[in-house]
Enzyme design. Structure first.
Site, PDB file in Angstrom:
ATOM      1  CE  LYS A   7      -2.298   3.516   1.950  1.00 23.23           C
ATOM      2  NZ  LYS A   7      -1.996   4.530   2.960  1.00 23.23           N
ATOM      3  N   GLY A  10      -0.855   8.332   0.025  1.00 22.64           N
ATOM      4  CA  GLY A  10      -0.801   9.593  -0.717  1.00 22.64           C
ATOM      5  C   GLY A  10       0.264  10.503  -0.136  1.00 22.64           C
ATOM      6  N   GLY A  42      -4.883  10.682  -0.242  1.00 24.38           N
ATOM      7  CA  GLY A  42      -5.570  11.603   0.659  1.00 24.38           C
ATOM      8  C   GLY A  42      -5.144  13.055   0.479  1.00 24.38           C
ATOM      9  CG  ASP A 159      -3.592   2.704   5.658  1.00 25.71           C
ATOM     10  OD1 ASP A 159      -2.541   2.409   5.064  1.00 25.71           O
ATOM     11  OD2 ASP A 159      -3.827   3.839   6.101  1.00 25.71           O
ATOM     12  CE  LYS A 217      -0.277   4.878   7.717  1.00 23.33           C
ATOM     13  NZ  LYS A 217      -0.824   4.874   6.366  1.00 23.33           N
TER      14      LYS A 217
END
Ligand SMILES: Nc1ncnc2c1ncn2[C@@H]1O[C@H](COP(=O)(O)OP(=O)(O)O)[C@@H](O)[C@H]1O
Ligand SMILES: CC(=O)N[C@@H](CCC(=O)OP(=O)(O)O)C(=O)O
Length: 265
Positions: A7, A10, A42, A159, A217
């Site tokens: 992952k 941003g 984000g 996440d 997260k």
């Protein structure tokens, strides 16, 4: 060959070293892992919403999402972010296909909490064609949107989406962010913690050491570990050769796992 969900937040996607995309292709070519990318964005969403004068509110790291915001979010994530990552993998000589969690109903979503509006949780992952893409030598690049059975779109934290996919594939998960790992403040200094069990993680959550974007997260980490994902690593996406170091089992970032004995209680 094992799957590996990576992952990219941003916070870091514009700052990963140019070699990151080459590393991805090399990992795929080495035959050790079949990587699947899940990306965030984000920062970009917030900047677009600012330009449109739409205020952003976060509750425990999740963006309260209205219907008018969904168009902007989908354009930012599935349009700009998804296509630029896919393009960069192709440029590095790899095969990549960019999809949204809505495509092929990859991520069946459900509303997370009425107070958050159209924020989704992942109800199920349709992994069949994701695996087929990997078998065809493609690196899937997934943007974190989902849909419910009434065809309502949802904004899913990246996440959360990555953890759900890793949980379904029961494969390791790497979360790349803009910090060297999970830190704890000791005598006013931030110290990165190399390994954490879920029990130790709960202590950090309870004592307020985990805030903002780190909250979804760590919730995602716990979710993945509870679904038999062996380990999750949170690391700095800006670190040169970070992915290669991880694949070579070097110590990097914060490694999170469930303590063995807890698996049997
Ligand atoms: N204990 C902690 N350890 C590391 N980062 C933390 C912690 N608590 C809060 N954070 C914040 O979480 C941020 C990462 O979340 P976020 O900004 O959402 O990143 P991403 O876009 O990669 O998902 C870090 O930049 C940091 O400011
Ligand atoms: C519900 C929710 O908060 N969704 C996130 C989706 C993007 C994301 O997760 O991006 P990062 O990984 O860069 O944080 C958002 O709207 O910002």
């Amino acid at each position: 060959m094992e799957y590996l969900v990576i992952k990219c937040g941003g916070s870091v996607i514009d700052e990963v070293p140019a070699s990151f995309y080459q590393e991805l292709c090399d990992i795929r070519a080495s035959g050790k892992y079949m990587p699947i990318i899940v990306h965030g964005g984000g920062k970009l969403i917030t900047s677009l919403l600012d330009q449109l004068k739409i205020p952003t509110v976060f509750v425990e790291g999740l963006r309260v999402t209205t219907d008018e915001m969904l168009d902007v979010i989908e354009m930012a994530l599935s349009g700009y972010m998804n296509k630029s990552i896919t393009r960069r993998i192709l440029q590095a000589g790899g095969q990549a296909v960019g999809v949204s969690g809505i495509d092929g109903w990859l991520l069946e979503a459900q509303q997370a909490d009425v107070n958050l509006g159209f924020v989704g949780n992942v109800k199920s992952v349709n992994d069949t064609w994701l695996k087929q893409l990997c078998d065809l030598n493609y690196i899937p690049v997934v943007s974190p949107l989902g849909m419910d059975e009434s065809w309502q779109r949802y904004n899913i934290n990246a996440d959360t989406a990555a953890a759900a996919i890793a949980g379904k594939l029961k494969c390791p998960l790497v979360l790349m962010s803009d910090i060297p790992g999970i830190y704890e403040e000791i005598n006013g200094e931030k110290q990165t913690i190399p390994t954490l069990t879920t029990v130790e993680l709960d202590v950090l959550i309870d004592n307020g050491s985990i805030t903002g974007g780190m909250i979804p997260k760590v919730n995602a980490v716990k979710d993945a570990l509870n679904k038999d994902v062996k380990e999750v690593v949170i690391m700095d996406g800006r670190q040169k050769n970070g992915l290669t170091l991880y694949c070579n089992e070097e110590v990097i970032g914060t490694k999170l796992y469930i303590k063995e004995e807890l698996l049997h209680v």
